[in-house]
Design a protein around this motif. Structure first.
Motif, PDB file in Angstrom:
ATOM      1  N   UNK A 319      68.607  59.314   8.333  1.00  0.00           N
ATOM      2  CA  UNK A 319      67.532  60.306   8.295  1.00  0.00           C
ATOM      3  C   UNK A 319      66.178  59.622   8.469  1.00  0.00           C
ATOM      4  N   UNK A 320      66.003  58.492   7.816  1.00  0.00           N
ATOM      5  CA  UNK A 320      64.782  57.697   7.938  1.00  0.00           C
ATOM      6  C   UNK A 320      64.544  57.304   9.397  1.00  0.00           C
ATOM      7  N   UNK A 321      65.590  56.830  10.062  1.00  0.00           N
ATOM      8  CA  UNK A 321      65.463  56.410  11.459  1.00  0.00           C
ATOM      9  C   UNK A 321      65.172  57.591  12.377  1.00  0.00           C
ATOM     10  N   UNK A 322      65.680  58.769  12.024  1.00  0.00           N
ATOM     11  CA  UNK A 322      65.440  59.938  12.872  1.00  0.00           C
ATOM     12  C   UNK A 322      63.960  60.303  12.896  1.00  0.00           C
ATOM     13  N   UNK A 323      63.274  60.078  11.795  1.00  0.00           N
ATOM     14  CA  UNK A 323      61.822  60.292  11.763  1.00  0.00           C
ATOM     15  C   UNK A 323      61.121  59.105  12.407  1.00  0.00           C
ATOM     16  N   UNK A 324      61.492  57.890  11.980  1.00  0.00           N
ATOM     17  CA  UNK A 324      60.871  56.684  12.509  1.00  0.00           C
ATOM     18  C   UNK A 324      59.842  56.132  11.547  1.00  0.00           C
ATOM     19  N   UNK A 325      59.898  54.827  11.277  1.00  0.00           N
ATOM     20  CA  UNK A 325      59.010  54.225  10.276  1.00  0.00           C
ATOM     21  C   UNK A 325      57.549  54.280  10.708  1.00  0.00           C
ATOM     22  N   UNK A 326      57.267  54.119  12.003  1.00  0.00           N
ATOM     23  CA  UNK A 326      55.866  54.202  12.435  1.00  0.00           C
ATOM     24  C   UNK A 326      55.311  55.613  12.214  1.00  0.00           C
ATOM     25  N   UNK A 327      56.154  56.618  12.492  1.00  0.00           N
ATOM     26  CA  UNK A 327      55.720  57.994  12.259  1.00  0.00           C
ATOM     27  C   UNK A 327      55.469  58.247  10.781  1.00  0.00           C
ATOM     28  N   UNK A 328      56.394  57.782   9.945  1.00  0.00           N
ATOM     29  CA  UNK A 328      56.222  57.960   8.498  1.00  0.00           C
ATOM     30  C   UNK A 328      54.952  57.288   8.016  1.00  0.00           C
ATOM     31  N   UNK A 329      54.781  56.048   8.404  1.00  0.00           N
ATOM     32  CA  UNK A 329      53.616  55.291   7.949  1.00  0.00           C
ATOM     33  C   UNK A 329      52.319  55.980   8.362  1.00  0.00           C
ATOM     34  N   UNK A 330      52.229  56.369   9.614  1.00  0.00           N
ATOM     35  CA  UNK A 330      50.983  56.960  10.096  1.00  0.00           C
ATOM     36  C   UNK A 330      50.723  58.323   9.462  1.00  0.00           C
ATOM     37  N   UNK A 331      51.773  59.107   9.234  1.00  0.00           N
ATOM     38  CA  UNK A 331      51.595  60.399   8.572  1.00  0.00           C
ATOM     39  C   UNK A 331      51.145  60.206   7.123  1.00  0.00           C
ATOM     40  N   UNK A 332      51.776  59.287   6.426  1.00  0.00           N
ATOM     41  CA  UNK A 332      51.433  59.053   5.024  1.00  0.00           C
ATOM     42  C   UNK A 332      49.998  58.554   4.887  1.00  0.00           C
ATOM     43  N   UNK A 333      49.591  57.677   5.799  1.00  0.00           N
ATOM     44  CA  UNK A 333      48.208  57.199   5.754  1.00  0.00           C
ATOM     45  C   UNK A 333      47.241  58.335   6.075  1.00  0.00           C
ATOM     46  N   UNK A 334      47.615  59.176   7.029  1.00  0.00           N
ATOM     47  CA  UNK A 334      46.774  60.329   7.377  1.00  0.00           C
ATOM     48  C   UNK A 334      46.608  61.261   6.178  1.00  0.00           C
ATOM     49  N   UNK A 335      47.703  61.551   5.470  1.00  0.00           N
ATOM     50  CA  UNK A 335      47.629  62.452   4.321  1.00  0.00           C
ATOM     51  C   UNK A 335      46.725  61.883   3.226  1.00  0.00           C
ATOM     52  N   UNK A 336      46.844  60.591   2.998  1.00  0.00           N
ATOM     53  CA  UNK A 336      45.993  59.976   1.965  1.00  0.00           C
ATOM     54  C   UNK A 336      44.528  60.054   2.368  1.00  0.00           C
ATOM     55  N   UNK A 337      44.247  59.702   3.633  1.00  0.00           N
ATOM     56  CA  UNK A 337      42.862  59.760   4.084  1.00  0.00           C
ATOM     57  C   UNK A 337      42.357  61.203   4.149  1.00  0.00           C
ATOM     58  N   UNK A 338      43.243  62.143   4.395  1.00  0.00           N
ATOM     59  CA  UNK A 338      42.864  63.557   4.478  1.00  0.00           C
ATOM     60  C   UNK A 338      42.164  64.002   3.202  1.00  0.00           C
ATOM     61  N   UNK A 339      42.738  63.607   2.041  1.00  0.00           N
ATOM     62  CA  UNK A 339      42.111  64.069   0.807  1.00  0.00           C
ATOM     63  C   UNK A 339      41.065  63.082   0.281  1.00  0.00           C
ATOM     64  N   UNK A 340      41.272  61.773   0.444  1.00  0.00           N
ATOM     65  CA  UNK A 340      40.302  60.814  -0.103  1.00  0.00           C
ATOM     66  C   UNK A 340      38.964  60.896   0.621  1.00  0.00           C
ATOM     67  N   UNK A 341      38.992  61.164   1.922  1.00  0.00           N
ATOM     68  CA  UNK A 341      37.728  61.270   2.665  1.00  0.00           C
ATOM     69  C   UNK A 341      36.894  62.456   2.201  1.00  0.00           C
ATOM     70  N   UNK A 342      37.549  63.453   1.628  1.00  0.00           N
ATOM     71  CA  UNK A 342      36.833  64.648   1.170  1.00  0.00           C
ATOM     72  C   UNK A 342      36.147  64.449  -0.178  1.00  0.00           C
ATOM     73  N   UNK A 343      36.516  63.402  -0.897  1.00  0.00           N
ATOM     74  CA  UNK A 343      35.922  63.182  -2.226  1.00  0.00           C
ATOM     75  C   UNK A 343      35.276  61.804  -2.349  1.00  0.00           C
ATOM     76  N   UNK A 344      35.345  61.019  -1.292  1.00  0.00           N
ATOM     77  CA  UNK A 344      34.921  59.619  -1.361  1.00  0.00           C
ATOM     78  C   UNK A 344      33.463  59.462  -1.806  1.00  0.00           C
ATOM     79  N   UNK A 345      32.610  60.334  -1.389  1.00  0.00           N
ATOM     80  CA  UNK A 345      31.183  60.196  -1.714  1.00  0.00           C
ATOM     81  C   UNK A 345      30.715  61.164  -2.803  1.00  0.00           C
TER      82      UNK A 345
END
Length: 424
Positions: A319-345
């Motif tokens: 199942x992990x390979x079907x998504x792909x580690x690069x896809x997972x990594x980039x999505x997870x980083x995007x989600x974190x930045x999605x909310x942290x950028x909204x409260x960073x300042x």
């Protein structure tokens, strides 16, 4: 049950673990539709990730933002896991005596492929703690030997080092990792300054569990090796979250991770990598005369344990390979930045995770100075139905927020709104 039917059962077991993960046609179609989309572009394609979410039995009781401790397995993996339990139970000891170790070796081999090491350098354990403790306790310690670690490291491993100090008289040198380092050199120098001619072992997190900071493992390892110091890496949160290979880490001597965090394996499995030339020097935690000193399996005497989890590793990898580690990594980083950028300042909100996107991925830590971490976590759950975990240590005071691939941006919008209301 006849001997023939047992053989048929075992054949069906092997066949089941070799088949692709069962997925609905919609998900397969989505994979095909987005097959050629770059991972960094796909990271914010909400339609793709909405389809991925349908493969997970996500709770509707609350918003789950504490996936770092243990993230739920995808439904296809869970279904296979339950089937493994039933199939093994059907013939009980027959399976244990005839197929157990061959099937575990296949899971071990597939994990080694993901990590990029040889299968004879990796064993399946129960979790990161067991893996790291095997290395820490397996050293041939002498009184006065020194070990280097950080106060941000996981408590169970720090406890094991303290135990070695009590038992063998070793000296533990503790550093503190800055939440917002200016450079990799700053981090490397912190560890280097703690090393003396008596230092034997250095422990470092690949990804700091309480803040989400990604550490420069290659540089730290290369520095330590120049000083004749072995390096043990706590990769509890990196394996299955970050796209990397063991060769990227500068030849670290030991690496450990849990499989129930980011690979999506049911509870009860971890890995321990030991570089081949380091295997002979480690003492096993449990006696086993079946294997030579240079065989990593000497460290893996587990006794009788739930083998269905070992089998489910293969399902989770598919199942992990079907998504792909690069896809997972980039999505997870995007989600974190999605909310942290909204409260960073925000003037009343403190982020304890580096702002440089390359220094973090899914995990981030946030605090509101007027609220203790436990108060913030409690308010989020009781008032807004959002589950997080409080982190209250000398260097880090806040809540750890950990989305997963099934987390939606709408859920993160709810979290940001709640955080701003609580901050005032």
């Amino acid at each position: 049950m006849s001997h023939l039917s047992k053989r048929q059962f075992l054949k069906s077991m092997v066949g089941a673990t070799a088949l692709p993960t069962i997925q609905g046609p919609t998900l397969n179609q989505v994979f095909a539709q987005f097959a050629n989309v770059p991972a960094n572009t796909l990271a914010h394609q909400e339609g793709f990730w909405a389809a991925i979410r349908t493969a997970y039995p996500v709770t509707t009781d609350f918003i789950q933002l504490e996936n770092g401790y243990y993230s739920l397995a995808a439904q296809p993996v869970l279904d296979s896991y339950l089937k493994h339990i039933q199939q093994v139970n059907a013939v009980s000891s027959y399976y244990m005596r005839t197929r157990q170790f061959n099937d575990k070796l296949e899971s071990q081999t597939q994990l080694a492929r993901l990590l990029g090491c040889s299968a004879d350098e990796l064993i399946i354990t129960r979790n990161t703690t067991e893996s790291l403790d095997t290395v820490i306790a397996g050293q041939n310690w002498k009184a006065g030997d020194e070990a280097v670690m950080a106060e941000q490291d996981y408590g169970a491993m720090l406890d094991m080092f303290r135990l070695q100090a009590r038992r063998h008289g070793i000296v533990n040198k503790m550093i503190s990792i800055p939440n917002h380092p200016q450079s990799d050199d700053e981090l490397v120098n912190l560890y280097e300054k703690a090393i003396t001619p008596k230092t034997r072992l250095l422990m470092v997190c690949h990804l700091v569990n309480i803040t989400g900071q990604i550490m420069p493992i290659r540089q730290i390892t290369e520095m330590a090796h120049k000083r004749n110091v072995e390096v043990i890496v706590d990769g509890a949160h990196a394996f299955g979250q970050l796209a990397f290979n063991i060769s990227d880490l500068g030849g670290c001597d030991y690496y450990a991770s849990s499989l129930h965090k980011w690979l999506g394996v049911p509870l009860g499995a971890g890995i321990l990598y030991v570089r081949k030339d380091k295997i002979p020097g480690l003492w096993p935690m449990f006696g086993d005369s079946s294997f030579s000193d240079d065989n990593i399996r000497k460290l893996n005497h587990t006794g009788t344990h739930p083998v269905a989890t070992d089998l489910a590793i293969q399902d989770a990898i598919r199942f992990h390979d079907s998504i792909g580690i690069e896809r997972k990594q980039d999505r997870l980083r995007y989600l974190q930045r999605y909310w942290t950028d909204k409260v960073r300042n925000h003037p009343n909100i403190v982020l304890n995770t580096p702002s440089d996107p390359k220094r973090s991925c899914a995990i981030a830590n946030v605090g509101i100075p007027k609220l203790k971490p436990a108060e913030l976590s409690k308010a989020l759950f009781e008032k807004y139905n959002i589950f997080t975990v409080a982190i209250d240590s000398p260097a880090v005071k806040g809540i750890r927020v950990t989305p997963h691939v099934y987390t939606t941006t709408a859920e993160l919008d709810t979290f940001v709104k709640a955080l701003k209301e609580l901050a005032g």
